[in-house]
Design a protein around this motif. Structure first.
Motif, PDB file in Angstrom:
ATOM      1  N   PHE A  22       8.768   4.148   5.662  1.00 52.90           N
ATOM      2  CA  PHE A  22       8.814   4.109   4.196  1.00 52.90           C
ATOM      3  C   PHE A  22       8.856   5.523   3.620  1.00 52.90           C
ATOM      4  N   MET A  23       7.953   6.389   4.092  1.00 51.88           N
ATOM      5  CA  MET A  23       7.898   7.749   3.560  1.00 51.88           C
ATOM      6  C   MET A  23       9.168   8.522   3.905  1.00 51.88           C
ATOM      7  N   LEU A  46       0.827  -1.209   0.000  1.00 51.20           N
ATOM      8  CA  LEU A  46       0.000   0.000   0.000  1.00 51.20           C
ATOM      9  C   LEU A  46       0.860   1.258   0.000  1.00 51.20           C
ATOM     10  N   SER A  47       1.986   1.218   0.705  1.00 51.06           N
ATOM     11  CA  SER A  47       2.882   2.376   0.750  1.00 51.06           C
ATOM     12  C   SER A  47       3.477   2.666  -0.624  1.00 51.06           C
ATOM     13  N   ILE A  48       3.853   1.619  -1.342  1.00 52.20           N
ATOM     14  CA  ILE A  48       4.403   1.809  -2.692  1.00 52.20           C
ATOM     15  C   ILE A  48       3.355   2.415  -3.618  1.00 52.20           C
ATOM     16  N   LEU A 104      13.188   1.715  -3.499  1.00 48.73           N
ATOM     17  CA  LEU A 104      14.086   0.770  -2.849  1.00 48.73           C
ATOM     18  C   LEU A 104      14.498   1.261  -1.468  1.00 48.73           C
ATOM     19  N   MET A 105      14.885   2.541  -1.366  1.00 50.38           N
ATOM     20  CA  MET A 105      15.291   3.091  -0.077  1.00 50.38           C
ATOM     21  C   MET A 105      14.095   3.195   0.878  1.00 50.38           C
ATOM     22  N   GLY A 106      12.937   3.491   0.326  1.00 52.10           N
ATOM     23  CA  GLY A 106      11.729   3.503   1.154  1.00 52.10           C
ATOM     24  C   GLY A 106      11.431   2.128   1.725  1.00 52.10           C
ATOM     25  N   THR A 107      11.587   1.092   0.896  1.00 52.99           N
ATOM     26  CA  THR A 107      11.363  -0.283   1.360  1.00 52.99           C
ATOM     27  C   THR A 107      12.360  -0.669   2.440  1.00 52.99           C
ATOM     28  N   LEU A 108      13.638  -0.322   2.230  1.00 55.69           N
ATOM     29  CA  LEU A 108      14.655  -0.614   3.236  1.00 55.69           C
ATOM     30  C   LEU A 108      14.356   0.110   4.543  1.00 55.69           C
ATOM     31  N   ALA A 109      13.927   1.369   4.451  1.00 56.04           N
ATOM     32  CA  ALA A 109      13.589   2.128   5.657  1.00 56.04           C
ATOM     33  C   ALA A 109      12.397   1.508   6.373  1.00 56.04           C
TER      34      ALA A 109
END
Length: 441
Positions: free
Chosen positions: A312-313, A109-111, A324-329
């Motif tokens: 994520f944000m 949902l965040s993506i 990618l960086m949002g997913t890692l965060a």
């Protein structure tokens, strides 16, 4: 004490095998809509009432301890019950599966949110789940009152706690602290009024045994070392191979601190996170924080999983729109928020067992359960206003009769017909989709 393996055949005649328990925890992670009260209700209904894997007294005793700990008490309760059934591996599996489905759903949902912006249709589609969630809370209230509120003083404390939380807006940690103090005072008064000639309780015998004390301390040291290693590993990897390390350090330290300093569950954690993320660190805007809260409400798992959206944000914005960086965060935020829960529970399991027969602690935890009941009543009223009324009032003219019917049907199916929760969740989700389509026409 923590590392000893429990023989299910000795402790619980109906204890499951590990694979059966793992399937239950995975199912719980998929269907645990409705917040803390609903999560506790589902676990009590399945583990105590239906499957009889856990004794009711053990369940309530552990719940009282988890309410005192920082962090989401429903997940901590799942970790303890998993440990109770199958040792540390059971606790790890229970705790991970409790949050894994909601984390995966919220990541997706965040993506989508980051790419396409606000998604009102998600909230509209999942609005059908809210009546079922309210039904779960009401059933949990009924069962908790029937099973645990057995003394008049508990009803007095529950009534007082509800009054100060609802009308005076007192925080749960404050009310919990007052109940703990009152519990020790009542225990001292009762102890003075009975004969002091009694045998040494189990917990006192355990504490008095040097070998058991040494074993408990050794287990605590091992748990702390493993937890510290898991906590440090991402920092080291990001420092050596990543970029923007000051951001990662800030993110990890903030959510670690959040896990340690917030007591009282999701509703005390979320305002703290929202204020810091929006006003201090500027990871996201206030409207985005509200959207994240709405998205978290539509997913299973604890409401505190909204921190994953915040993470994520934060990564998405800091690294200029990088998914990618949002997913890692998001993954690191989830790790640093929930890792301390495992440490708290595994380190505290000897205390839970030792206090099982402690009169003072039993008196305290009885009042803690009363505060839990009051908080669940307050939550039920909050949910009812959003589920059963078109406006944010309790006016009879604004009553949503269709939602009332769905709540009543859910209570009938779950409470009377003993229908499986997954079936009721599916029906409720279908109701939300159909209602959304009708309104769009």
């Amino acid at each position: 004490m923590v590392t000893e393996k429990i023989d299910p055949c000795e402790e619980l005649s109906t204890a499951p095998c590990f694979s059966e328990a793992a399937r239950f925890w995975f199912r719980l992670g998929l269907i645990s809509f409705g917040g803390t009260a609903a999560h506790i209700g589902i676990m009590h209904d399945d583990l105590v009432e239906r499957k009889r894997w856990i004794d009711n007294e053990d369940f309530l005793h552990a719940l009282g301890h988890c309410m005192i700990l920082p962090g989401p008490e429903a997940q901590q309760l799942a970790i303890y019950l998993g440990w109770r059934l199958h040792g540390i591996k059971g606790g790890v599996v229970a705790g991970v599966l409790f949050i894994l489905p909601s984390m995966v759903v919220l990541l997706a949902l965040s993506i989508v949110y980051a790419r396409f912006g606000n998604l009102p249709w998600i909230a509209a589609m999942f609005s059908g789940l809210r009546p079922a969630a309210l039904a779960l809370v009401l059933l949990a209230l009924t069962r908790l009152a029937k099973r645990s509120l057995v003394e008049p003083v508990q009803w007095v404390v529950a009534s007082g706690a509800f009054a100060v939380m609802s009308w005076l807006h007192a925080s749960i940690p404050f009310v919990m602290g007052a109940a703990i103090v009152m519990g020790f005072i009542l225990a001292k008064f009762r102890r003075g009024s009975v004969s002091s000639t009694r045998s040494m309780p189990v917990y006192e015998a355990s504490i008095a045994n040097p070998a058991m004390r040494k074993q408990a301390l050794l287990s605590l040291a091992k748990i702390t070392a493993v937890g510290l290693g898991i906590w440090l590993a991402p920092f080291l990897a990001l420092y050596l191979f990543g970029r923007g390390f000051p951001f990662w350090a800030q993110l990890g330290l903030f959510f670690t601190r959040t896990a340690f300093v917030t007591v009282g569950g999701s509703y005390t954690v979320i305002p703290y996170v929202a204020h810091a993320a929006v006003s201090r660190y500027h990871w996201l805007s206030q409207p985005q924080m509200l959207d994240g809260f709405a998205l978290a409400e539509t997913t299973p798992g604890p409401l505190i999983i909204v921190v994953a959206f915040v993470g994520f944000m934060a990564g998405f914005h800091h690294f200029h729109g990088s998914i990618l960086m949002g997913t890692l965060a998001l993954l690191l935020t989830t790790l640093y928020t929930f890792l301390p829960c495992f440490l708290f529970v595994f380190a505290g399991t000897p205390l839970v067992r030792w206090t099982q027969h402690n009169r003072s602690m039993k008196a305290v935890l009885n009042l803690v359960i009363a505060v839990v009941f009051a908080a669940m009543v307050d939550l039920a009223l909050f949910l009812a206003r959003g589920v059963l009324f078109h406006a944010k009032t309790y006016a009879f003219a604004d009553l949503d009769w269709i939602a009332v019917a769905v709540v009543g049907l859910s209570i009938f199916l779950l409470g009377t017909r003993r229908t499986k929760l997954g079936t009721v969740i599916g029906l409720s989700l279908g109701f939300g989709i159909v209602r959304c389509l009708i309104r769009s026409w």
